[in-house]
Design an enzyme around this catalytic site. Sequence first.
Site, short mmCIF file in Angstrom:
data_model
loop_
_atom_site.label_atom_id
_atom_site.label_comp_id
_atom_site.label_asym_id
_atom_site.label_seq_id
_atom_site.Cartn_x
_atom_site.Cartn_y
_atom_site.Cartn_z
NE ARG A 233 1.25 -10.49 4.40
CZ ARG A 233 0.42 -10.00 3.49
NH1 ARG A 233 0.92 -9.32 2.44
NH2 ARG A 233 -0.88 -10.17 3.59
CE LYS A 258 -0.64 -15.21 3.86
NZ LYS A 258 -0.95 -14.98 5.29
CG HIS A 322 3.07 -9.64 11.09
ND1 HIS A 322 3.42 -9.65 9.75
CD2 HIS A 322 1.72 -9.76 11.11
CE1 HIS A 322 2.33 -9.78 9.01
NE2 HIS A 322 1.29 -9.85 9.80
NE ARG A 325 0.63 -7.16 7.31
CZ ARG A 325 0.15 -6.92 6.08
NH1 ARG A 325 0.72 -6.01 5.33
NH2 ARG A 325 -0.90 -7.60 5.63
CE1 TYR A 357 -4.18 -5.06 12.64
CE2 TYR A 357 -5.30 -5.10 10.52
CZ TYR A 357 -4.24 -5.46 11.33
OH TYR A 357 -3.23 -6.24 10.81
#
Length: 377
Positions: A233, A258, A322, A325, A357
């Site tokens: 991130r 996070k 993002h 990522r 994904y």
Amino acid sequence: MATITLSLLFHRNTSQMAIHFDHDEHLSAYIKAFEGVRWSHTHNIFYIAHTSDNKQRLFNYLRLQHHYVDYRALGPAKESSFIKTPTKIYIALGELSKKHHDAFLNFKNYLLQKRYSQNTIENYISVLAIFFRFHASKEIFEINKNDIITFNQDYILRNGYSRTFQNQIISAIKLFYNNHNNTQLDIENIERPIKEKRLPEILSKDEVKHLLTQVKNIKHKTILILVYACGLRIGEALALKIDAIDGTRGFIHVKHAKGAKDRYVPLSSKTLITLRNYYALYKPKTYLFEGIDGQMYSQGSCRKILRNALQKTAIKKHVTLHTLRHSYATHLLESGTDLRYIQDILGHNSPKTTMIYTHVSQSSLKNIKNPFDDMDI
């Protein structure tokens, strides 16, 4: 000629002007090119800082192409209506009472004690300020479920704000009233919006390569490379300190990410060489990527780096930091990496998050045999 409406928007801890118009690619590009205009993923809209100067400049700019601009919903720009608390959290007071202000500060202290991140604290207090300003005539203890429904209908839905923003408001309200004496609000029965099941935008390996080659500044290029090559991130990448890089073992120690979690991310030999070349040139003292006076480099600067690089490519996808990522995770999956390892690398709490994904992986989709191919037609 299009009709463009400007309205008030509280975003990034300050007053903004939201820019509403019917979708048009040419108009979108024209507005995006105006100095100071940015895109909000939270609200899914273009915006610019709410100042008298910006309002006049934007009006003149849009009138150059004979667009009709309606700014009646804006009212005067009141930069002075924001106060700064000792922890650099901006609260839009507007018509809020001292009781609201005191409750906000108590809530902020609670969040600090619970070790919420500074970004989360700022977001929660910001969205609560919007909610209580909407119901400025009511005391805190008078708020009930119908007030939340009214806010959803007359503020969020009417202005076309996103599910993400609506959900963030509800999260802040629930947490606030869990720590406030209130008899009118049944916290457990506050309903959230149905979650969107949107798939992330993914760049191909060739697109990532083409994008990175457009960045000539070594520091800027290294930031983007690290975000992609380690699946970080952007906040994690910028928070890295020099001692987080373990070149001997080939890992990066991501600390306090996070969810206040630490994790180790594999560092490839090629990425390590890139980091060493960068370090030899810039010699940062504390943070791996430093801004003015050795402070942490800003996310805004990184977004600008990416935006400038994209403008030099033919990539038409909606790309954010993002996205790099997401692309990294998808490319790992396509190369045969087990989902469990991808989950650990990305720092996901649940495998369900990582499973997304499988829906964007080309190798997974291409392996599906179409039954039509077996039909003799």
